[in-house]
Design a protein around this motif. Sequence first.
Motif, PDB file in Angstrom:
ATOM      1  N   LEU A  62       0.918   7.565   2.289  1.00 46.56           N
ATOM      2  CA  LEU A  62       0.494   6.839   3.486  1.00 46.56           C
ATOM      3  C   LEU A  62       1.650   6.664   4.464  1.00 46.56           C
ATOM      4  CD1 LEU A  62      -1.702   4.064   1.863  1.00 46.56           C
ATOM      5  CD2 LEU A  62      -2.474   6.098   3.071  1.00 46.56           C
ATOM      6  N   THR A  63       1.332   6.792   5.736  1.00 48.75           N
ATOM      7  CA  THR A  63       2.329   6.614   6.791  1.00 48.75           C
ATOM      8  C   THR A  63       2.001   5.355   7.586  1.00 48.75           C
ATOM      9  OG1 THR A  63       1.073   7.843   8.442  1.00 48.75           O
ATOM     10  CG2 THR A  63       2.537   9.133   7.014  1.00 48.75           C
ATOM     11  N   ASP A  64       2.932   4.941   8.443  1.00 49.50           N
ATOM     12  CA  ASP A  64       2.670   3.798   9.318  1.00 49.50           C
ATOM     13  C   ASP A  64       1.462   4.072  10.212  1.00 49.50           C
ATOM     14  OD1 ASP A  64       4.674   2.127   8.369  1.00 49.50           O
ATOM     15  OD2 ASP A  64       6.161   2.939   9.739  1.00 49.50           O
ATOM     16  N   ASP A  65       1.316   5.309  10.663  1.00 51.77           N
ATOM     17  CA  ASP A  65       0.163   5.656  11.501  1.00 51.77           C
ATOM     18  C   ASP A  65      -1.148   5.492  10.735  1.00 51.77           C
ATOM     19  OD1 ASP A  65       1.704   6.207  13.721  1.00 51.77           O
ATOM     20  OD2 ASP A  65       1.748   8.367  13.363  1.00 51.77           O
ATOM     21  N   ASP A  66      -1.145   5.860   9.462  1.00 56.27           N
ATOM     22  CA  ASP A  66      -2.348   5.701   8.639  1.00 56.27           C
ATOM     23  C   ASP A  66      -2.729   4.235   8.512  1.00 56.27           C
ATOM     24  OD1 ASP A  66      -2.537   8.443   8.025  1.00 56.27           O
ATOM     25  OD2 ASP A  66      -1.217   8.211   6.299  1.00 56.27           O
ATOM     26  N   LEU A  68       0.832  -1.206   0.000  1.00 53.88           N
ATOM     27  CA  LEU A  68       0.000   0.000   0.000  1.00 53.88           C
ATOM     28  C   LEU A  68       0.863   1.252   0.000  1.00 53.88           C
ATOM     29  CD1 LEU A  68      -2.748  -1.072   2.551  1.00 53.88           C
ATOM     30  CD2 LEU A  68      -3.060  -0.697   0.098  1.00 53.88           C
ATOM     31  N   LYS A  69       1.943   1.237   0.766  1.00 55.03           N
ATOM     32  CA  LYS A  69       2.842   2.393   0.812  1.00 55.03           C
ATOM     33  C   LYS A  69       3.559   2.582  -0.523  1.00 55.03           C
ATOM     34  CE  LYS A  69       5.159   2.986   4.727  1.00 55.03           C
ATOM     35  NZ  LYS A  69       5.875   2.643   5.974  1.00 55.03           N
ATOM     36  N   GLN A  70       3.807   1.489  -1.251  1.00 55.89           N
ATOM     37  CA  GLN A  70       4.398   1.620  -2.578  1.00 55.89           C
ATOM     38  C   GLN A  70       3.401   2.250  -3.546  1.00 55.89           C
ATOM     39  OE1 GLN A  70       5.766  -2.255  -3.764  1.00 55.89           O
ATOM     40  NE2 GLN A  70       7.459  -2.246  -2.308  1.00 55.89           N
ATOM     41  N   LYS A  71       2.140   1.843  -3.440  1.00 53.84           N
ATOM     42  CA  LYS A  71       1.113   2.366  -4.341  1.00 53.84           C
ATOM     43  C   LYS A  71       0.793   3.828  -4.028  1.00 53.84           C
ATOM     44  CE  LYS A  71      -3.420   1.510  -6.321  1.00 53.84           C
ATOM     45  NZ  LYS A  71      -2.997   1.835  -7.685  1.00 53.84           N
ATOM     46  N   TRP A  72       0.616   4.126  -2.747  1.00 52.36           N
ATOM     47  CA  TRP A  72       0.270   5.477  -2.318  1.00 52.36           C
ATOM     48  C   TRP A  72       1.341   5.961  -1.344  1.00 52.36           C
ATOM     49  CZ3 TRP A  72      -4.554   2.370  -1.593  1.00 52.36           C
ATOM     50  CH2 TRP A  72      -5.398   2.481  -2.691  1.00 52.36           C
ATOM     51  N   ALA A  73       2.352   6.623  -1.861  1.00 56.91           N
ATOM     52  CA  ALA A  73       3.509   7.040  -1.064  1.00 56.91           C
ATOM     53  C   ALA A  73       3.133   7.999   0.070  1.00 56.91           C
ATOM     54  CB  ALA A  73       4.549   7.685  -1.968  1.00 56.91           C
ATOM     55  N   ARG A  75      -6.286  10.345   3.089  1.00 59.62           N
ATOM     56  CA  ARG A  75      -4.896  10.638   2.712  1.00 59.62           C
ATOM     57  C   ARG A  75      -4.702  10.597   1.196  1.00 59.62           C
ATOM     58  NH1 ARG A  75      -0.594  12.658   5.634  1.00 59.62           N
ATOM     59  NH2 ARG A  75      -1.137  11.294   7.352  1.00 59.62           N
ATOM     60  N   THR A  76      -5.375   9.667   0.504  1.00 57.30           N
ATOM     61  CA  THR A  76      -5.132   9.474  -0.931  1.00 57.30           C
ATOM     62  C   THR A  76      -6.147  10.145  -1.838  1.00 57.30           C
ATOM     63  OG1 THR A  76      -6.427   7.438  -1.070  1.00 57.30           O
ATOM     64  CG2 THR A  76      -4.084   7.218  -0.479  1.00 57.30           C
ATOM     65  N   GLY A  77      -7.352  10.385  -1.327  1.00 56.22           N
ATOM     66  CA  GLY A  77      -8.407  10.952  -2.165  1.00 56.22           C
ATOM     67  C   GLY A  77      -9.097   9.923  -3.045  1.00 56.22           C
ATOM     68  N   GLU A  78      -8.737   8.651  -2.879  1.00 57.05           N
ATOM     69  CA  GLU A  78      -9.361   7.578  -3.667  1.00 57.05           C
ATOM     70  C   GLU A  78     -10.743   7.254  -3.117  1.00 57.05           C
ATOM     71  OE1 GLU A  78      -8.310   6.233  -6.358  1.00 57.05           O
ATOM     72  OE2 GLU A  78      -6.153   6.557  -6.394  1.00 57.05           O
ATOM     73  N   PHE A  97      -3.521  -1.321  11.441  1.00 54.86           N
ATOM     74  CA  PHE A  97      -4.695  -2.181  11.320  1.00 54.86           C
ATOM     75  C   PHE A  97      -4.957  -2.860  12.651  1.00 54.86           C
ATOM     76  CE2 PHE A  97      -6.465  -6.443  10.570  1.00 54.86           C
ATOM     77  CZ  PHE A  97      -7.707  -6.057  10.092  1.00 54.86           C
ATOM     78  N   VAL A  98      -6.148  -2.629  13.158  1.00 46.64           N
ATOM     79  CA  VAL A  98      -6.564  -3.271  14.394  1.00 46.64           C
ATOM     80  C   VAL A  98      -7.837  -4.035  14.082  1.00 46.64           C
ATOM     81  CG1 VAL A  98      -7.288  -2.884  16.767  1.00 46.64           C
ATOM     82  CG2 VAL A  98      -5.577  -1.384  15.742  1.00 46.64           C
ATOM     83  N   GLU A  99      -7.892  -5.272  14.493  1.00 48.44           N
ATOM     84  CA  GLU A  99      -9.082  -6.097  14.257  1.00 48.44           C
ATOM     85  C   GLU A  99     -10.337  -5.337  14.671  1.00 48.44           C
ATOM     86  OE1 GLU A  99     -10.732  -9.315  12.613  1.00 48.44           O
ATOM     87  OE2 GLU A  99      -8.580  -9.159  12.888  1.00 48.44           O
ATOM     88  N   GLY A 100     -11.320  -5.302  13.794  1.00 48.50           N
ATOM     89  CA  GLY A 100     -12.571  -4.627  14.085  1.00 48.50           C
ATOM     90  C   GLY A 100     -12.569  -3.148  13.740  1.00 48.50           C
ATOM     91  N   LYS A 101     -11.461  -2.630  13.250  1.00 45.92           N
ATOM     92  CA  LYS A 101     -11.359  -1.202  12.928  1.00 45.92           C
ATOM     93  C   LYS A 101     -11.189  -0.983  11.426  1.00 45.92           C
ATOM     94  CE  LYS A 101     -11.025   0.515  17.200  1.00 45.92           C
ATOM     95  NZ  LYS A 101     -11.609   1.681  17.756  1.00 45.92           N
ATOM     96  N   GLN A 102     -11.787  -1.851  10.630  1.00 45.40           N
ATOM     97  CA  GLN A 102     -11.633  -1.760   9.183  1.00 45.40           C
ATOM     98  C   GLN A 102     -12.157  -0.436   8.629  1.00 45.40           C
ATOM     99  OE1 GLN A 102     -12.983  -4.351  10.835  1.00 45.40           O
ATOM    100  NE2 GLN A 102     -12.236  -6.281  10.044  1.00 45.40           N
ATOM    101  N   GLU A 103     -13.273   0.030   9.170  1.00 44.99           N
ATOM    102  CA  GLU A 103     -13.862   1.286   8.689  1.00 44.99           C
ATOM    103  C   GLU A 103     -12.914   2.454   8.921  1.00 44.99           C
ATOM    104  OE1 GLU A 103     -16.732   1.678   6.962  1.00 44.99           O
ATOM    105  OE2 GLU A 103     -16.860  -0.500   6.986  1.00 44.99           O
ATOM    106  N   GLU A 104     -12.275   2.462  10.069  1.00 47.82           N
ATOM    107  CA  GLU A 104     -11.319   3.528  10.384  1.00 47.82           C
ATOM    108  C   GLU A 104     -10.128   3.476   9.425  1.00 47.82           C
ATOM    109  OE1 GLU A 104      -8.401   4.911  14.000  1.00 47.82           O
ATOM    110  OE2 GLU A 104     -10.230   3.828  14.513  1.00 47.82           O
ATOM    111  N   LEU A 105      -9.635   2.274   9.152  1.00 44.03           N
ATOM    112  CA  LEU A 105      -8.521   2.107   8.216  1.00 44.03           C
ATOM    113  C   LEU A 105      -8.899   2.630   6.834  1.00 44.03           C
ATOM    114  CD1 LEU A 105      -5.718   0.939   7.443  1.00 44.03           C
ATOM    115  CD2 LEU A 105      -6.906  -1.209   6.976  1.00 44.03           C
ATOM    116  N   LEU A 106     -10.064   2.229   6.342  1.00 44.34           N
ATOM    117  CA  LEU A 106     -10.522   2.703   5.033  1.00 44.34           C
ATOM    118  C   LEU A 106     -10.636   4.226   5.007  1.00 44.34           C
ATOM    119  CD1 LEU A 106     -13.269   0.093   4.125  1.00 44.34           C
ATOM    120  CD2 LEU A 106     -11.121   0.468   2.937  1.00 44.34           C
ATOM    121  N   GLY A 107     -11.184   4.794   6.061  1.00 50.86           N
ATOM    122  CA  GLY A 107     -11.335   6.246   6.141  1.00 50.86           C
ATOM    123  C   GLY A 107     -10.001   6.966   6.117  1.00 50.86           C
ATOM    124  N   ARG A 108      -9.025   6.436   6.835  1.00 54.39           N
ATOM    125  CA  ARG A 108      -7.696   7.057   6.862  1.00 54.39           C
ATOM    126  C   ARG A 108      -7.054   7.031   5.475  1.00 54.39           C
ATOM    127  NH1 ARG A 108      -4.259   5.348  12.135  1.00 54.39           N
ATOM    128  NH2 ARG A 108      -5.734   6.030  13.712  1.00 54.39           N
TER     129      ARG A 108
END
Length: 68
Positions: A24-28, A17-22, A46-49, A31-42
């Motif tokens: 993105l940071t480690d903080d972005d 993902l970091k290669q595709k969208w430079a 950050r990318t505008g996709e 991934f925490v189980e059950g927090k998929q929506e938050e991950l997608l939002g971040r």
Amino acid sequence: MNKLEIKGDWNITKGKLKQKWAKLTDDDLQFVEGKQEELLGRIQKRTGETREVIEKVLEKFSSACCGD
């Protein structure tokens, strides 16, 4: 996709993902189980996709890393 499923080694997926969208940071990409929506939002913020693009990329990268 009803529910985002991230399979395999998350560190490999995160690297791809970091290669595709430079922007993105480690903080972005914390991934925490059950927090998929938050991950997608971040990633989306950050990318505008669109959510659909991000889900497809995540599915592709996470499937590729574990041989499914």
